[in-house]
Design an enzyme around this catalytic site. Structure first.
Site, PDB file in Angstrom:
ATOM      1  CE1 TYR A  75     -73.360 -60.530  77.975  1.00  0.00           C
ATOM      2  CE2 TYR A  75     -73.583 -61.969  79.708  1.00  0.00           C
ATOM      3  CZ  TYR A  75     -73.076 -61.351  77.899  1.00  0.00           C
ATOM      4  OH  TYR A  75     -73.096 -62.844  76.971  1.00  0.00           O
ATOM      5  CD  GLU A  77     -77.644 -58.114  75.838  1.00  0.00           C
ATOM      6  OE1 GLU A  77     -78.706 -58.289  75.709  1.00  0.00           O
ATOM      7  OE2 GLU A  77     -76.163 -59.376  75.924  1.00  0.00           O
ATOM      8  CG  ASP A 252     -66.591 -44.964  57.423  1.00  0.00           C
ATOM      9  OD1 ASP A 252     -66.186 -44.596  58.661  1.00  0.00           O
ATOM     10  OD2 ASP A 252     -66.735 -46.894  56.621  1.00  0.00           O
ATOM     11  CB  THR A 281     -62.502 -47.805  63.509  1.00  0.00           C
ATOM     12  OG1 THR A 281     -61.344 -46.885  62.590  1.00  0.00           O
ATOM     13  CG2 THR A 281     -63.387 -48.394  62.717  1.00  0.00           C
ATOM     14  CE  LYS A 284     -59.386 -48.491  60.092  1.00  0.00           C
ATOM     15  NZ  LYS A 284     -60.524 -48.753  60.730  1.00  0.00           N
ATOM     16  NE  ARG A 290     -57.691 -54.188  66.380  1.00  0.00           N
ATOM     17  CZ  ARG A 290     -57.286 -54.303  65.270  1.00  0.00           C
ATOM     18  NH1 ARG A 290     -58.589 -53.765  64.156  1.00  0.00           N
ATOM     19  NH2 ARG A 290     -56.447 -53.862  65.158  1.00  0.00           N
TER      20      ARG A 290
HETATM   21  N1  DSN Z   1     -60.035 -52.922  57.231  1.00  0.00           N
HETATM   22  C1  DSN Z   1     -59.890 -51.661  57.379  1.00  0.00           C
HETATM   23  C2  DSN Z   1     -58.862 -50.930  56.416  1.00  0.00           C
HETATM   24  O1  DSN Z   1     -57.818 -51.297  56.517  1.00  0.00           O
HETATM   25  O2  DSN Z   1     -59.157 -49.833  55.994  1.00  0.00           O
HETATM   26  C3  DSN Z   1     -60.842 -50.872  57.301  1.00  0.00           C
HETATM   27  O3  DSN Z   1     -62.503 -51.897  57.731  1.00  0.00           O
END
Ligand code: DSN
Length: 487
Positions: A75, A77, A252, A281, A284, A290
């Site tokens: 933990y 936090e 974003d 994120t 991607k 993730r």
């Molecule tokens: N789920 C992601 C996507 O596929 O673009 C975005 O949250």
């Protein structure tokens, strides 16, 4: 570089990773064999399908293995050097390294590595913007320590003082994300929201329309970025619009962070020098674990740094460690070659669709994704997605602008190049992918049920799915996923 290695690593690295996975599977198998089986099957399925989901990728063994450690048990936090738990010295090292790599890679003033996902990153960003830009409503003035002490009348007066809490973001059907003010998402509840779209004639962003909407609506937050818009965005222009109306620009970049990291998007197309706050994120096009990340200017850093416990649960230290490893990989020169190939391959796939007369939203792409309008095949997105899956082609259905079939059935299929580029596919293979997709779709028909034409059911001409899957397997076998790895 392919999915078999990390930058600068070769056969020995792949063989060592293979041994590590074999050992891990034996350990898992001794406790719950069905999970070991599912893990093996997932690899087999990912190896034997064309992964074209624009938000997915294949992380390196170094990134994946980093997640399987005892950092998961800790933990932590709080923030670096200021935790609500004892013995966080090693988590501090991990989080500081993840943040340092992120700052260096993106040229950001401040980076926060704790968000568990892109949605969490956006919530932290919204909180930070509200906390930084909205004047404190003066509880003390009302003689209260917290809102629960307020009378009904005082609460109403407090609400009146809370000021501008408006958000202007890109609409879902033109490529924005749920968290950009879509009503069924918390972002559409916590802000008064309005959406901007794209030019109905071209599908491109119309900056003068965005500026007009901003002048009229006067948002606190202007959100730029997308998850299904196949074009680049001029973030310098978005910042001009934000400045003109006194808004905070939040970008974003979850989908295209890899193209920013790999210096494909530079100058006006790099959001980091232009936005007040940038979220992403890490899994991607950035090809990490993730998770999420927030980058911010110094003005917003103190509020972002309070993300946990203000908005987030305890940090996933094992995932922050994997973020640090992935960001270290993305700082290697090979990652720039990869990012350029992602953009070139998306272009090749788009050209492949265009020459086969398939309709594309905006007529093409200049980022990592292609949005196919499947009404040109007489199908819904749901039918097209399912038929492609039958042939070993993994995609996701997606709304197109003013979609006649709504957000569930949709009229589009979104394709992305990041994963297969990691696997080693080049322009010729992406042209062949377009060929296989078109072959499936032109041989698929909507089915008619007892209540008339179905938006979900379909039939594929005999033999087509098997033939296309066999052709896909040839491409996949020539570009194997983790080839040194046997389980
Ligand atoms: N789920 C992601 C996507 O596929 O673009 C975005 O949250």
């Amino acid at each position: 570089m392919t999915a078999t290695s990390a930058p600068g690593q070769g056969a020995e690295y792949a063989a060592t990773a293979s041994e590590a996975y074999q050992a891990a599977l034996r350990v898992i198998e001794s406790v719950e064999p069905r999970i070991a089986d599912a893990t093996r099957k997932e690899l087999a399925d990912q190896r034997d399908s064309l992964k074209l989901i624009a938000s997915e990728n294949y992380a390196s063994p170094a990134v994946l293995l980093t997640m399987g450690t005892w950092f998961s048990d800790k933990y932590a936090e709080g923030t670096i050097g200021h935790r609500f738990y004892a013995a966080c010295q090693n988590v501090d090292t991990v989080e500081a390294l993840a943040a340092e790599h992120a700052r260096e890679l993106f040229g950001a003033q401040y980076a926060y590595a704790q968000p568990h996902s892109g949605i969490d990153a956006n919530l932290v960003a919204y909180w930070a913007i509200l906390a930084t830009r909205v004047e404190a409503p003066g509880l003390a003035e009302l003689g209260a320590k917290n809102v629960n002490d307020l009378s009904e009348a005082d609460w109403e007066s407090l609400r009146a003082k809370m000021g501008n809490q408006r958000l202007l973001g890109m609409s879902l059907d033109t490529g924005g994300h749920l968290t950009h003010g879509f009503r069924p998402n918390i972002s559409g509840k916590m802000f008064y929201q309005r959406q901007y779209g794209t030019d109905p004639a071209t599908g491109f962003l119309d900056y003068s329309a965005v500026a007009a909407a901003a002048r009229e609506f006067k948002p606190l937050v202007l959100v730029a970025g997308y998850s299904a818009y196949p074009r680049r965005v001029n973030f310098a222009k978005m910042r001009e619009i934000a400045d003109e109306v006194g808004a905070t620009l939040m970008v974003d970049m979850a989908h295209f962070a890899g193209l920013v990291a790999g210096k494909v998007f530079t100058g006006d197309e790099d959001p980091v020098p232009h936005a007040h706050v940038v979220t992403t994120t890490t899994h991607k096009s950035l090809r990490g674990p993730r998770g999420g990340l927030v980058l911010a200017t110094e003005e917003f850093a103190p509020a972002v740094d309070k993300g946990c416990p203000m908005v987030l649960g305890g940090p996933l230290s094992h995932v922050m460690a994997a973020k640090a490893v992935a960001l270290a990989e993305a700082r290697q020169p090979e990652f720039r070659t990869y990012a350029q190939a992602v953009a070139d391959n998306a272009q090749a796939m788009a050209d492949g669709f265009i020459k086969r007369d398939a309709g594309l939203v905006t007529g093409g792409t200049d980022n990592h994704l292609v949005l196919l309008d499947v009404t040109s095949f007489g199908l819904t997105g749901r039918q097209a997605e399912s038929a492609l899956l039958d042939a070993g082609i993994v995609t996701n259905r997606n709304a197109i602008p003013a979609d006649p079939n709504g957000a569930w059935y949709t009229s589009g299929i979104r394709f992305g190049s990041p994963a297969l580029t990691t696997r080693g596919f080049g322009a010729d293979e992406f042209d062949r992918v377009a060929d296989l997709v078109v072959e499936v779709l032109k041989n698929t028909q909507p089915a008619t049920g007892p209540n008339g034409p179905s938006k979900a059911k379909y039939t594929i001409a005999d033999g087509v799915a098997a033939r296309v899957h066999a052709a896909a397997t040839e491409l996949l076998d020539a570009n194997p996923l983790y080839p040194g790895l046997t389980l």
